[in-house]
Design an enzyme around this catalytic site. Structure first.
Site, short mmCIF file in Angstrom:
data_model
loop_
_atom_site.label_atom_id
_atom_site.label_comp_id
_atom_site.label_asym_id
_atom_site.label_seq_id
_atom_site.Cartn_x
_atom_site.Cartn_y
_atom_site.Cartn_z
N GLY A 45 0.59 -1.40 -0.80
CA GLY A 45 0.13 -0.07 0.01
C GLY A 45 0.83 1.52 -0.34
N ASP A 105 -4.62 2.38 10.92
CA ASP A 105 -6.33 1.84 11.03
C ASP A 105 -6.12 1.22 12.68
OD1 ASP A 105 -8.93 1.46 10.48
OD2 ASP A 105 -8.15 -0.87 10.46
N THR A 106 -6.36 0.21 12.59
CA THR A 106 -6.05 -0.48 14.35
C THR A 106 -4.60 0.04 14.68
OG1 THR A 106 -5.06 -2.53 13.64
CG2 THR A 106 -7.74 -2.19 13.24
N GLY A 107 -3.58 0.40 14.04
CA GLY A 107 -2.75 0.42 14.87
C GLY A 107 -1.50 -0.68 14.59
N THR A 109 -0.34 -3.09 12.83
CA THR A 109 0.82 -3.07 11.79
C THR A 109 2.20 -1.88 11.99
OG1 THR A 109 -0.61 -3.10 9.63
CG2 THR A 109 1.83 -2.49 9.57
N LEU A 110 1.58 -1.03 12.68
CA LEU A 110 2.23 -0.01 12.45
C LEU A 110 3.44 0.06 14.28
CD1 LEU A 110 4.12 2.79 12.23
CD2 LEU A 110 2.23 4.00 13.29
N LYS A 133 -6.89 6.80 10.46
CA LYS A 133 -8.51 6.88 10.53
C LYS A 133 -8.18 6.23 12.22
CE LYS A 133 -9.70 3.54 6.76
NZ LYS A 133 -10.06 2.76 6.62
N ASP A 161 -5.72 -0.66 -2.19
CA ASP A 161 -6.17 -1.25 -2.82
C ASP A 161 -6.91 -1.94 -2.27
OD1 ASP A 161 -5.01 -3.17 -1.71
OD2 ASP A 161 -5.36 -4.91 -2.72
N ARG A 167 -5.24 0.27 -7.12
CA ARG A 167 -3.84 0.91 -7.09
C ARG A 167 -3.58 2.31 -7.89
NH1 ARG A 167 -1.48 -2.27 -2.33
NH2 ARG A 167 -1.94 -4.11 -2.66
P1 5GP Z 1 -3.50 -1.31 11.02
O1 5GP Z 1 -2.43 -1.86 11.22
O2 5GP Z 1 -3.21 -0.16 11.64
O3 5GP Z 1 -4.88 -1.91 11.23
O4 5GP Z 1 -3.77 -1.94 9.13
C1 5GP Z 1 -3.21 -0.64 8.42
C2 5GP Z 1 -3.40 -1.66 7.29
O5 5GP Z 1 -5.26 -1.96 6.57
C3 5GP Z 1 -2.56 -0.40 6.19
O6 5GP Z 1 -1.76 -0.32 6.21
C4 5GP Z 1 -3.72 -0.82 4.82
O7 5GP Z 1 -2.47 -1.65 4.47
C5 5GP Z 1 -4.77 -1.39 5.63
N1 5GP Z 1 -5.94 -0.42 5.33
C6 5GP Z 1 -6.67 0.04 6.65
N2 5GP Z 1 -7.82 0.68 6.42
C7 5GP Z 1 -8.08 0.61 5.51
C8 5GP Z 1 -8.13 1.34 3.89
O8 5GP Z 1 -9.27 2.24 4.23
N3 5GP Z 1 -8.04 0.83 2.42
C9 5GP Z 1 -7.08 -0.04 2.30
N4 5GP Z 1 -6.70 0.22 0.81
N5 5GP Z 1 -6.41 -0.85 3.31
C10 5GP Z 1 -6.90 -0.51 4.47
MG MG Z 2 -0.32 -1.08 4.74
#
Ligand code: 5GP
Ligand code: MG
Length: 183
Positions: A45, A105-107, A109-110, A133, A161, A167
């Site tokens: 992404g 998003d949920t955090g 990954t980071l 988000k 995507d 993308r």
């Molecule tokens: P987290 O681990 O913070 O929940 O997720 C982060 C990853 O979820 C982002 O790097 C992305 O790849 C995916 N993601 C979260 N929200 C979206 C969204 O609205 N659209 C897309 N395409 N990917 C998302």
């Molecule tokens: Mg990602």
């Protein structure tokens, strides 16, 4: 069966370009002028974003680029849970690390990325995400640099995507998800 179609534009290409230039300028100002900066883009992404972001950094900064691969959303818009992340983390040792992701998003990954990077004794670790988000957070983590805060909507474009599609869009748009009636 789910069907997906493009929804309205949330962020126009021109405002993304403007914001990426601002982020690049701020990061450049904050980065030490000596030492190596290791930019770690999170595939797939963040590929488009990180490509634009590093080109905002001046020639006198010693910028290196590598990629980490994180397991992405399995199907459409639903998360599969804790991310699996692969990267050559040893490269972080002794460097200033900047983790670059598309969305916070949920955090999960980071926070996983930050933990893995810090284990390697880097000089510093910072993070930059294009989109945030905030309402969706499941773990306490914030990025040092945020492009835009967005509402809890699934978005595509500028590297993001939906089941592999969209993308390549220059704008960031929301996605309409519909469940097809089976016959
Ligand atoms: P987290 O681990 O913070 O929940 O997720 C982060 C990853 O979820 C982002 O790097 C992305 O790849 C995916 N993601 C979260 N929200 C979206 C969204 O609205 N659209 C897309 N395409 N990917 C998302
Ligand atoms: Mg990602």
């Amino acid at each position: 069966m789910m069907s997906y179609s493009l929804g309205p534009v949330l962020l126009k290409a021109s405002s993304i370009t403007r914001r990426v230039a601002e982020l690049g300028a701020r990061i450049t100002r904050d980065m030490p002028k000596c030492g190596q900066i290791l930019v770690v883009g999170v595939l797939n992404g963040a590929a488009v974003f990180v490509a634009d972001l590093i080109r905002q950094m001046p020639p006198d900064l010693d910028v290196r680029l590598m990629f980490a691969s994180a397991s992405s959303y399995k199907d459409g818009t639903e998360s599969e849970g804790a991310p699996k992340i692969q990267a050559d983390w040893k490269a972080a040792r002794g460097r200033h690390v900047l983790i670059v992701d598309d969305i916070l998003d949920t955090g999960l990954t980071l926070s996983t990325m930050l933990r893995k990077a810090r284990r390697q004794l880097p000089v510093s670790v910072r993070s930059c995400v294009l989109l945030d988000k905030k309402e969706r957070r499941k773990t306490k983590v914030e990025a040092d640099y945020v492009g835009f805060e967005i509402p809890d909507e699934f978005v595509v474009g500028y590297g993001l995507d939906c089941v592999g599609m969209w993308r390549h869009l220059r704008d960031i748009r929301s996605v309409k998800v519909e469940e097809d009636e089976g016959w």
